[in-house]
Design an enzyme around this catalytic site. Structure first.
Site, PDB file in Angstrom:
ATOM      1  N   ALA A 106       0.942  -1.056   0.143  1.00 11.79           N
ATOM      2  CA  ALA A 106      -0.108   0.080  -0.103  1.00 11.79           C
ATOM      3  C   ALA A 106       0.836   1.340   0.118  1.00 11.79           C
ATOM      4  O   ALA A 106       2.161   1.113   0.373  1.00 11.79           O
ATOM      5  CB  ALA A 106      -0.902  -0.064   1.287  1.00 11.79           C
ATOM      6  N   GLY A 119       0.587  -4.958   0.814  1.00 11.32           N
ATOM      7  CA  GLY A 119      -0.493  -4.984  -0.147  1.00 11.32           C
ATOM      8  C   GLY A 119      -0.395  -5.676  -1.598  1.00 11.32           C
ATOM      9  O   GLY A 119      -1.231  -6.113  -2.273  1.00 11.32           O
ATOM     10  N   GLU A 161      -0.624  -9.184  -0.754  1.00 12.84           N
ATOM     11  CA  GLU A 161      -2.038  -9.351  -0.243  1.00 12.84           C
ATOM     12  C   GLU A 161      -3.035  -9.454  -1.585  1.00 12.84           C
ATOM     13  O   GLU A 161      -3.807 -10.419  -1.997  1.00 12.84           O
ATOM     14  CB  GLU A 161      -2.496  -8.299   0.398  1.00 12.84           C
TER      15      GLU A 161
HETATM   16  N1  CAA Z   1       4.710   3.104  -0.560  1.00 14.01           N
HETATM   17  C1  CAA Z   1       4.963   4.304  -1.049  1.00 14.01           C
HETATM   18  N2  CAA Z   1       6.271   4.353  -1.838  1.00 14.01           N
HETATM   19  C2  CAA Z   1       7.049   3.349  -1.967  1.00 14.01           C
HETATM   20  C3  CAA Z   1       6.672   2.003  -1.443  1.00 14.01           C
HETATM   21  C4  CAA Z   1       5.214   1.899  -0.727  1.00 14.01           C
HETATM   22  N3  CAA Z   1       4.945   0.675  -0.093  1.00 14.01           N
HETATM   23  N4  CAA Z   1       7.538   1.223  -1.789  1.00 14.01           N
HETATM   24  C5  CAA Z   1       8.477   1.948  -2.530  1.00 14.01           C
HETATM   25  N5  CAA Z   1       8.138   3.016  -2.407  1.00 14.01           N
HETATM   26  C6  CAA Z   1       8.931   4.313  -3.094  1.00 14.01           C
HETATM   27  C7  CAA Z   1       9.940   4.543  -2.408  1.00 14.01           C
HETATM   28  O1  CAA Z   1       9.557   5.568  -1.416  1.00 14.01           O
HETATM   29  C8  CAA Z   1      10.898   5.297  -3.307  1.00 14.01           C
HETATM   30  O2  CAA Z   1      10.428   6.230  -3.786  1.00 14.01           O
HETATM   31  P1  CAA Z   1      11.381   7.804  -3.848  1.00 14.01           P
HETATM   32  O3  CAA Z   1      12.330   7.405  -5.111  1.00 14.01           O
HETATM   33  O4  CAA Z   1      10.215   8.846  -4.452  1.00 14.01           O
HETATM   34  O5  CAA Z   1      11.896   8.107  -2.673  1.00 14.01           O
HETATM   35  C9  CAA Z   1      10.540   4.254  -4.744  1.00 14.01           C
HETATM   36  O6  CAA Z   1       9.523   3.499  -4.208  1.00 14.01           O
HETATM   37  C10 CAA Z   1      11.918   3.251  -4.899  1.00 14.01           C
HETATM   38  O7  CAA Z   1      11.750   2.713  -3.568  1.00 14.01           O
HETATM   39  P2  CAA Z   1      13.315   2.484  -2.769  1.00 14.01           P
HETATM   40  O8  CAA Z   1      14.154   3.540  -3.032  1.00 14.01           O
HETATM   41  O9  CAA Z   1      12.983   2.326  -1.141  1.00 14.01           O
HETATM   42  O10 CAA Z   1      13.875   1.207  -3.501  1.00 14.01           O
HETATM   43  P3  CAA Z   1      14.929  -0.061  -2.683  1.00 14.01           P
HETATM   44  O11 CAA Z   1      15.290  -0.648  -4.036  1.00 14.01           O
HETATM   45  O12 CAA Z   1      15.943   0.768  -2.044  1.00 14.01           O
HETATM   46  O13 CAA Z   1      13.921  -0.754  -1.695  1.00 14.01           O
HETATM   47  C11 CAA Z   1      11.904  -1.854  -0.996  1.00 14.01           C
HETATM   48  C12 CAA Z   1      12.765  -1.535  -2.250  1.00 14.01           C
HETATM   49  C13 CAA Z   1      12.508  -2.958  -0.133  1.00 14.01           C
HETATM   50  C14 CAA Z   1      10.720  -2.706  -1.736  1.00 14.01           C
HETATM   51  C15 CAA Z   1      11.564  -0.567  -0.288  1.00 14.01           C
HETATM   52  O14 CAA Z   1      11.123   0.379  -1.128  1.00 14.01           O
HETATM   53  C16 CAA Z   1      10.493  -1.074   0.652  1.00 14.01           C
HETATM   54  O15 CAA Z   1      10.919  -1.542   1.779  1.00 14.01           O
HETATM   55  N6  CAA Z   1       9.169  -0.407   0.507  1.00 14.01           N
HETATM   56  C17 CAA Z   1       8.165  -0.522   1.376  1.00 14.01           C
HETATM   57  C18 CAA Z   1       7.759  -1.822   1.671  1.00 14.01           C
HETATM   58  C19 CAA Z   1       6.419  -2.068   2.673  1.00 14.01           C
HETATM   59  O16 CAA Z   1       6.829  -1.861   3.761  1.00 14.01           O
HETATM   60  N7  CAA Z   1       5.345  -2.363   2.166  1.00 14.01           N
HETATM   61  C20 CAA Z   1       4.161  -2.587   2.951  1.00 14.01           C
HETATM   62  C21 CAA Z   1       3.288  -1.299   3.011  1.00 14.01           C
HETATM   63  S1  CAA Z   1       2.065  -1.142   4.135  1.00 14.01           S
HETATM   64  C22 CAA Z   1       0.716  -2.047   3.474  1.00 14.01           C
HETATM   65  O17 CAA Z   1       0.919  -2.510   2.463  1.00 14.01           O
HETATM   66  C23 CAA Z   1      -0.415  -1.889   4.378  1.00 14.01           C
HETATM   67  C24 CAA Z   1      -1.438  -3.034   4.143  1.00 14.01           C
HETATM   68  O18 CAA Z   1      -1.543  -4.169   4.174  1.00 14.01           O
HETATM   69  C25 CAA Z   1      -2.899  -2.472   3.710  1.00 14.01           C
END
Ligand code: CAA
Length: 260
Positions: free
Chosen positions: A66, A112, A115
């Site tokens: 998400a 998400g 999911e």
């Molecule tokens: N939401 C918003 N933006 C996201 C995102 C997310 N879930 N995942 C990645 N992005 C964005 C980053 O912020 C970044 O944007 P900017 O360049 O503008 O900063 C871009 O995508 C590239 O990401 P990274 O620079 O972080 O890439 P990376 O290769 O270093 O890492 C990753 C990759 C490990 C997937 C890392 O992006 C990450 O940990 N993302 C979040 C994963 C996460 O926590 N997901 C769960 C979300 S909560 C949820 O889903 C709730 C629910 O069940 C309803």
């Protein structure tokens, strides 16, 4: 219909839905969830579509979750609404479509994203895919059905471990755990999903829809899956597909199902 955050197209009776926000690793913001909901509904209502393949654009991610930036300042009420609306509009919708859905997991499938893949009926992953529910690392829990569907697919113990550690597993581990059905080289991911779609297309779409309903029924509290199976089995006898399937068998030819 035209979309901003996804690409939807139909080729050879297969609907391809591609989440197209590669710079944000295809994170699911509100608009993307709405667009996905519309595209899945549209594909399901199209009689010509016999299977749906959903994937992410770019080489890195299926969906990284998400959109964290969108909910970072939410309060309790908004949090509940986010989960409830998402589950209703997209995740439960996908699981209960009568058209088979295949997730082609082409990289990170987190939160998400996993999911969404778990809501699909079948999952194929590329060998570079990483899957996980990292929500507790953000101080929240999976909200789009992840606590339920992960336990259904991999069992309670492994679901507990994945959720509590917030860790990611590899595609190979996901295969061993039963979280995905197949793992392929990245270059062969779509063709594997298409091969499954092709096998599905040979069969009665009406019977497939009934089978999906019966299988899902076993996971709904208070619903007796065996009774739903009996009901759907009986109803199948009233369809044109049943007449065609049995007639074709006796005439020793391939069935041409009308889908009615
Ligand atoms: N939401 C918003 N933006 C996201 C995102 C997310 N879930 N995942 C990645 N992005 C964005 C980053 O912020 C970044 O944007 P900017 O360049 O503008 O900063 C871009 O995508 C590239 O990401 P990274 O620079 O972080 O890439 P990376 O290769 O270093 O890492 C990753 C990759 C490990 C997937 C890392 O992006 C990450 O940990 N993302 C979040 C994963 C996460 O926590 N997901 C769960 C979300 S909560 C949820 O889903 C709730 C629910 O069940 C309803």
């Amino acid at each position: 219909m035209s979309y901003e955050n996804i690409i939807a197209e139909v080729k050879e009776q297969v609907s391809y839905i591609t989440i197209n926000r590669p710079k944000q690793l295809n994170a699911l913001n509100k608009q993307t969830i709405q667009e996905l909901s519309s595209a899945f509904k549209e594909a399901d209502e199209n009689d010509d579509v016999r299977a749906i393949i959903v994937t992410g654009s770019g080489e890195k991610a299926f969906v990284a979750g998400a959109d964290i930036k969108e909910f970072a300042d939410f309060d309790i009420t908004q949090g509940k609404e986010l989960a409830a609306a998402g589950q209703e509009k997209l995740f439960n919708l996908v699981e209960n479509l009568s058209t088979p859905t295949i997730a082609a997991v082409n990289g990170f499938a987190l939160g998400g994203g996993l999911e969404l893949a778990m809501s699909c009926h079948i999952r194929v992953a590329s060998d570079n895919a990483k899957l996980g529910l990292p929500e507790v690392s953000l101080g929240v829990i999976p909200g789009y059905g992840g606590t339920q569907r992960l336990a259904q697919l991999v069992g309670k113990g492994k679901a507990m471990e994945m959720v509590m550690t917030a860790g990611m597993i590899t595609a190979e581990e996901a295969l061993q755990w039963g979280l995905v059905n197949h793992v392929t080289f990245t270059s062969e991911l779509l063709s594997k999903a298409e091969e499954i779609a092709k096998a599905i297309k040979r069969n009665s779409p009406v019977a497939i829809g009934k089978a999906i309903e019966a299988i899902n029924a076993g996971y709904i509290d208070g619903v007796n899956g065996y009774n739903v199976e009996i009901e759907q089995f009986g109803l199948a006898f009233g369809t044109e597909d049943f007449k065609e399937g049995t007639t074709a068998f006796m005439e020793k030819r391939k069935a041409q199902f009308p889908g009615r």
